[in-house]
Design a protein around this motif. Structure first.
Motif, PDB file in Angstrom:
ATOM      1  N   VAL A 133      -6.946   3.223   6.696  1.00  0.00           N
ATOM      2  CA  VAL A 133      -8.155   2.654   6.073  1.00  0.00           C
ATOM      3  C   VAL A 133      -8.160   1.123   6.057  1.00  0.00           C
ATOM      4  CG1 VAL A 133      -8.593   4.668   4.635  1.00  0.00           C
ATOM      5  CG2 VAL A 133      -7.173   2.846   3.743  1.00  0.00           C
TER       6      VAL A 133
ATOM      7  N   HIS B  32      -4.135  -0.367  -2.261  1.00  0.00           N
ATOM      8  CA  HIS B  32      -4.729   0.951  -2.421  1.00  0.00           C
ATOM      9  C   HIS B  32      -3.642   2.002  -2.345  1.00  0.00           C
ATOM     10  CE1 HIS B  32      -4.925   0.396   2.048  1.00  0.00           C
ATOM     11  NE2 HIS B  32      -4.370   1.601   1.992  1.00  0.00           N
TER      12      HIS B  32
ATOM     13  N   ASP C 288       0.859  -1.174   0.000  1.00  0.00           N
ATOM     14  CA  ASP C 288       0.000   0.000   0.000  1.00  0.00           C
ATOM     15  C   ASP C 288       0.895   1.222   0.000  1.00  0.00           C
ATOM     16  OD1 ASP C 288      -2.174  -1.597   0.146  1.00  0.00           O
ATOM     17  OD2 ASP C 288      -2.418  -1.384   2.304  1.00  0.00           O
TER      18      ASP C 288
ATOM     19  N   HIS D 107       1.008   5.340   0.947  1.00  0.00           N
ATOM     20  CA  HIS D 107       0.378   6.490   1.590  1.00  0.00           C
ATOM     21  C   HIS D 107       1.334   7.668   1.518  1.00  0.00           C
ATOM     22  CE1 HIS D 107      -0.719   2.752   3.849  1.00  0.00           C
ATOM     23  NE2 HIS D 107      -1.913   3.132   3.451  1.00  0.00           N
TER      24      HIS D 107
ATOM     25  N   CYS E 239      -1.631   2.749   8.300  1.00  0.00           N
ATOM     26  CA  CYS E 239      -2.734   2.704   7.352  1.00  0.00           C
ATOM     27  C   CYS E 239      -4.040   3.086   8.035  1.00  0.00           C
ATOM     28  CB  CYS E 239      -2.853   1.307   6.765  1.00  0.00           C
ATOM     29  SG  CYS E 239      -4.181   1.227   5.569  1.00  0.00           S
TER      30      CYS E 239
HETATM   31 ZN   LIG Z   1      -3.245   1.714   3.593  1.00  0.00          ZN
END
Ligand SMILES: [Zn+2]
Ligand SMILES: [Zn+2]
Length: 138
Positions: free
Chosen positions: A95, A113, A75, A77, A93
């Motif tokens: 989410v 994501h 992921d 960010h 994270c």
């Molecule tokens: Zn994340």
């Protein structure tokens, strides 16, 4: 259904996996060279493109126009400053629970994501103490 990977695609895939970070095509080319894998830069680009279409590699384009490639399992960010363009990666994270919920409610298998917040970094924010308030009626 995956199409057959070429040898250069395999090499690049495994290199990305072992590096475990986002890297530009130029850097990849240099890394391969160090490992005595003499692939041309055009071949590196072609292989990255193929891996991207296959769904194995993700690309993130910086405001400098440079593209960074990484395997899709991570992921990403970032906090990105719209003024100077610096990008700060963060690992926590926010989410993760949402991802689980979405998987359940939609029966959707989430692979990864990306999350990017845009604004001003601490250096680019106007200094509050120095700014003189404007007079409305002068
Ligand atoms: Zn994340
Ligand atoms: Zn900034």
């Amino acid at each position: 259904m995956k199409s057959q990977r070429t040898r250069s695609q395999e090499k690049i895939f495994h290199l990305l996996k072992s590096l475990n970070r986002a890297i530009s095509a130029q850097e990849l080319y240099a890394e391969l060279y160090q490992r005595q894998e003499y692939l041309g830069l055009a071949t590196v680009y072609r292989a990255l493109d193929a891996l991207k279409l296959e769904g194995s590699v993700q690309v993130r384009t910086l405001s400098s126009g440079e593209s960074l490639y990484s395997l899709i399992q991570q992921d990403q960010h970032h906090l990105t400053c719209i003024h100077c363009g610096q990008s700060i990666a963060f690992t926590e994270c926010p989410v993760h629970d949402l991802e689980d919920k979405l998987e359940q409610s939609h029966g959707f298998k989430v692979y990864f994501h990306t999350l990017e917040f845009f604004g001003l970094c601490d250096r680019c924010q106007p200094d509050e103490s120095n700014s003189t308030p404007k007079m409305e009626n002068e």
